[in-house]
Design an enzyme around this catalytic site. Structure first.
Site, mmCIF file in Angstrom:
data_model
loop_
_atom_site.group_PDB
_atom_site.id
_atom_site.type_symbol
_atom_site.label_atom_id
_atom_site.label_comp_id
_atom_site.label_asym_id
_atom_site.label_seq_id
_atom_site.Cartn_x
_atom_site.Cartn_y
_atom_site.Cartn_z
ATOM 1 N N SER A 89 0.796 -1.237 0.000
ATOM 2 C CA SER A 89 0.000 0.000 0.000
ATOM 3 C C SER A 89 0.825 1.281 0.000
ATOM 4 O O SER A 89 0.257 2.376 -0.117
ATOM 5 C CB SER A 89 -0.948 0.018 1.200
ATOM 6 O OG SER A 89 -2.048 -0.831 0.959
ATOM 7 N N LYS A 92 0.173 3.852 -2.634
ATOM 8 C CA LYS A 92 -0.810 4.937 -2.546
ATOM 9 C C LYS A 92 -0.161 6.317 -2.422
ATOM 10 O O LYS A 92 -0.848 7.331 -2.588
ATOM 11 C CB LYS A 92 -1.751 4.689 -1.360
ATOM 12 C CG LYS A 92 -2.623 3.449 -1.517
ATOM 13 C CD LYS A 92 -3.574 3.294 -0.333
ATOM 14 C CE LYS A 92 -4.503 2.102 -0.493
ATOM 15 N NZ LYS A 92 -3.894 0.829 -0.095
ATOM 16 N N SER A 149 -5.810 3.539 4.755
ATOM 17 C CA SER A 149 -5.272 2.821 3.600
ATOM 18 C C SER A 149 -6.374 2.116 2.814
ATOM 19 O O SER A 149 -6.209 0.980 2.365
ATOM 20 C CB SER A 149 -4.208 1.803 4.054
ATOM 21 O OG SER A 149 -3.445 1.355 2.953
ATOM 22 N N LYS A 262 2.981 6.616 5.054
ATOM 23 C CA LYS A 262 2.162 5.535 4.509
ATOM 24 C C LYS A 262 2.778 4.178 4.827
ATOM 25 O O LYS A 262 3.971 3.963 4.661
ATOM 26 C CB LYS A 262 2.031 5.692 2.980
ATOM 27 C CG LYS A 262 0.984 4.797 2.379
ATOM 28 C CD LYS A 262 -0.413 5.236 2.766
ATOM 29 C CE LYS A 262 -1.437 4.107 2.621
ATOM 30 N NZ LYS A 262 -1.300 3.029 3.609
#
Length: 419
Positions: A89, A92, A149, A262
């Protein structure tokens, strides 16, 4: 007095007749009239003498990591930073860059409403459980992506911006290419894929994280939120849903301020993290890939960030010398204003005394028209004890067109009438 004026009048008319003759014979003024030769200017190779990155502290367990200073892009330490791995993730970060690009360009607004598609709803993994047909604002979906997320929120935004996720991913790869992320290839917009072609590196993660936090510092308004509720309004009614930040580094005791950014994990990628922090005006980025467990990725990030703040000292020139106006030869304007391309910053890692920094302006005495706005005309160079730290370009701050026949005649007359 009358004799002087009469003498000047005769000189001017002689010059005018001479210029008219030249123009008639050549169709334009010869180069010698304009002084076509310009001062040679060379700014060297323009490269900063970058210090080699150090080895990471031995306590760092993840197989691939990097620590970077945000304003300069200087790498402080690294380990296997160019090994291509699945980012999960952390993907992202690029999705968010494209969202903020669209906001910055005025293509979308935070208040815009986005309708969830059946495809977005069907996304697995980490999600915020959007229903098909559910409407949420762009800002709410940003929170869902950054804090929780949400894969469903990512796909909803990708479809809203590009029509399809496939087109959005194409734009992601194009943006990555523009940032010099040569070892990156995205297959989806959220990192859920197990596709072996969905790859990046710790270095490329740091590069895109740097782009996001320096170009769009407002990302901190979302990446520092620990918990927040959103409201689902569907056919089944209205209900609150709690978002909890996946970045547990936010709640760990540190000597620096955690600002984001993140997390990511899949069975293929293991545990990844792009961590950002700030202390005494210095922003650092730690990228962790393939840590064996979720605790290790956070402890590795904390070790790297502590190491960075104990090692680094940032020099930022907030008082760059005032630039003169540059003389222009053969232009409609006699001078052109100048400006610096950017602010200068340099990351020292050896206890440097920056009070001894020397600045040297390297600009020509004059330039030849025509000149475009933002044309590089020189540099300011920074040196410390004979070592070049770096330089910043000096650009023209206006356009100057080449003087035409009438302009030249007018200037010639003015020069001789008022000498």
């Amino acid at each position: 007095m009358r004799q002087v004026l009469r003498f000047r009048f005769l000189i001017v008319w002689s010059l005018i007749l001479t210029l008219l003759t030249l123009a008639g014979n050549a169709g334009c003024f010869p180069a010698s009239v304009w002084g076509a030769e310009t001062s040679d200017f060379s700014d060297g190779d323009g490269r900063m003498e970058t210090l080699p990155a150090a080895a990471v502290p031995a306590e760092v367990m993840a197989p691939s990591v990097i620590l970077m200073e945000a304003s300069s892009g200087q790498v402080i330490c690294e380990k296997n930073a160019d090994e291509r791995r699945s980012p999960a993730s952390v993907t992202k970060v690029m999705t968010l860059i494209l969202i903020f690009d669209a906001l910055d360009a005025g293509k979308i607004r935070l208040e815009d409403e986005v309708v969830t598609s059946a495809r977005a709803k069907a996304m697995g993994g980490s999600q915020v459980f959007l229903e098909e047909g559910e409407v949420q604002t762009v800002e709410t979906l940003i929170k869902c992506i950054v804090i929780a997320s949400g894969n469903d929120a990512s796909v909803a935004m990708a479809e809203y911006l590009a029509g399809t996720e496939e087109e959005f991913v194409r734009q992601m790869n194009e943006r990555a290419k523009g940032l010099g992320m040569t070892n990156t290839h995205f297959v989806d917009c959220c990192g859920l894929t197990e596709d072996p072609e969905h790859l990046t590196t710790a270095r490329d993660i740091a590069v895109m994280a740097r782009e996001l936090i320096t170009r769009y510092p407002q990302i901190q308004n979302y990446s520092t939120i620990w918990m927040e509720n959103i409201t689902h309004v569907t056919k089944q009614g209205t209900k609150e849903f709690g978002l909890a930040n996946t970045n547990k580094l936010l709640k760990m005791a540190t000597d620096f301020r955690v600002t984001g950014l993140k997390t990511g994990s899949t069975s293929r990628a293991k545990y990844c993290l792009a961590a950002t922090a700030e202390k005494d005006g210095v922003e650092l980025i730690a990228a962790i890939m393939a840590a064996p467990d979720y605790k290790t990725r956070f402890s590795d990030a904390r070790i790297l960030l502590n190491y960075g703040y104990a090692t680094c000292k940032l020099y930022r020139d907030t008082q760059m010398p005032e630039l003169p106006e540059l003389s222009v030869k053969g232009g409609k304007e006699k001078t052109v204003p100048l400006r610096y391309e950017e602010e200068f910053s340099y990351l020292g890692m050896n206890g440097e005394d920056f009070s001894a920094v020397e600045k040297t302006l390297q600009i020509p005495e004059e330039a030849q028209a025509p000149l475009e706005e933002d044309e590089k005309i020189g540099v300011i160079r920074y040196e410390l004890n004979g070592t070049v730290l770096g330089e910043v370009g000096i650009l023209t701050d206006a356009q100057v067109e080449r003087a035409g026949y009438i302009d030249s005649l007018k200037m010639t007359v003015e020069r001789f009438l008022f000498f």
